[in-house]
Design a protein around this motif. Sequence first.
Motif: not given
Lengths: 317, 195
Positions: A51, A55, A158, A162, A195, A201, A204, A208, B37-38, B41, B68-75, B88, B91, B108
């Motif tokens: 993704f 996409r 997560c 979510r 969390f 990560m 990468i 973090t 959470p990230s 950075d 690029w630091y997004c960990v796709s956790c959707y918080a 999204d 992305y 990444a």
Amino acid sequence: MSQKTYTYYPGCSLQHGNHAYEVSNRAVAKALGFELAEIDDWNCCGATEYFSLNRLPAYALVARNLARAADGGATEVVAPCSACFLNLYKTDKHMKLYPKLNDQVNEALGAGNLSYKPGTLKVRHLLEMIITDVGFDMLKDRTRRPLYGLNFAPYYGCLIARPDNVLDSTEQPTLMDQMIEVLGAKATDFHLKTFCCGGHMTQISEETAYGMIHRIIKNAVDSGADAIVTICPMCQMNLDVYQGYANDMFGTKYEIPVMFFTQVIGLALGLSPRELGFGQEFVNMSGLIDKIQSSPPPKAKAARRPKEALPMPVMPE
Amino acid sequence: MKAAEKSTLFDRVVKATPGGEALAQCLQCGSCGGSCPSAVDMDHSPRALFAMINAGMEDEVLGSNTPWYCVSCYACTTRCPQNIPITDIMYTLKQMAVQRGHYDHPHAIKFSETFIGFVEQRGRGFEFGLATRYHLFHRPKQFLQPTQVFKMGAMGANMMRRQRLPVRPVSIREIDQLQAILAKAKVVAAKEMQA
């Protein structure tokens, strides 16, 4: 419950680095009387990587699995990995929501003589399926070795909580907590239960990832847990394999085992550690079995006022 | 092409994201950055990035390390009071940065590309190949430090001892079908880009 067969999408991780999860899923399915039948010739879900790059092929990659499952006559598909679950769930949902995307994905699928009508399949996570379909009553009924005296930190991560609310809350779900209590153990008051574990990560940006891993592990230990229970192979990998690295970075000495939820269920059902794939973990979890007590621990008494405390105010007569 | 005819950065981000229209409703409340959470950075919080998208700061947005630091956790996505599909949008920004060619955060991207390379070739992920190829070819400077080589080697050996790092890749049976689907999807995606 009669012998029910579920269409199953194991995901690559269960075939590679987290085979223990697959082993325990199969063992628990057998013990609880349902079958997991793999989607014929399934492919990788693309995780979060596809993704990020392109996409439409990412949706098409996932949709091939949905199309093949639907072709096999399935009405629902069960995934034990949270990332696989979300990709399958999200592709189905987005194809339903956005007609243009649906047309494009089906155009791509057409190149492989496949098609998928969104909504044909209900995508479910194994945790939700076991809790809903098998149910707490049956789990309690089948428990042969109640896990008295064990404290578990229920870690949902997560992608099941979510972005959509498939459990009971996006912030503080409690379904797995309830399941742990049904099996005789205690679910600790674990604040970081949803969390993020850091995902990719660790490869990468180590700082973090280790920061996030350390936060979760510290919170779980502080909550009084003997082990963390996960429902996702990525979470298990990050919290277990990289626990030592996070310790090195923060100068801590945490050593808390990270189990899959089906391993916890299996232990309570009386299955042997070997049948549940014990031994693949970095932080040894066999010691937990010795901690199981024969009777439920006495309930902690409510805190009483110390004798030296000042007297309570009294209403004048 | 005249500047006036070129669609704005905002329009392109919205168009490329399923459900992206909600971005117009951003309140600049900062719930996203507070939930992330990230975020520590990131060089810009998601909130700041959305203001920058609105202001058309294309170079700064696509050069930012934030996606690029997004960990796709959707918080952020679940907490956003305006239901903006923030993950999204991240992305989308990653894809736009890759298409633009010159990016400042190659790790990444290389990780994603290496991962997907195996999937496109075999239909399944391949952890051993991913780890070796990515670290050797795309992070040689970090990887070839003596301490790091030792550390990663020990990790690999420990994983293998526990049978968690199979060295033989798995392929699906009908790989031709998958490759045909992906090739077609890329054609459709490219066609839409031009439209």
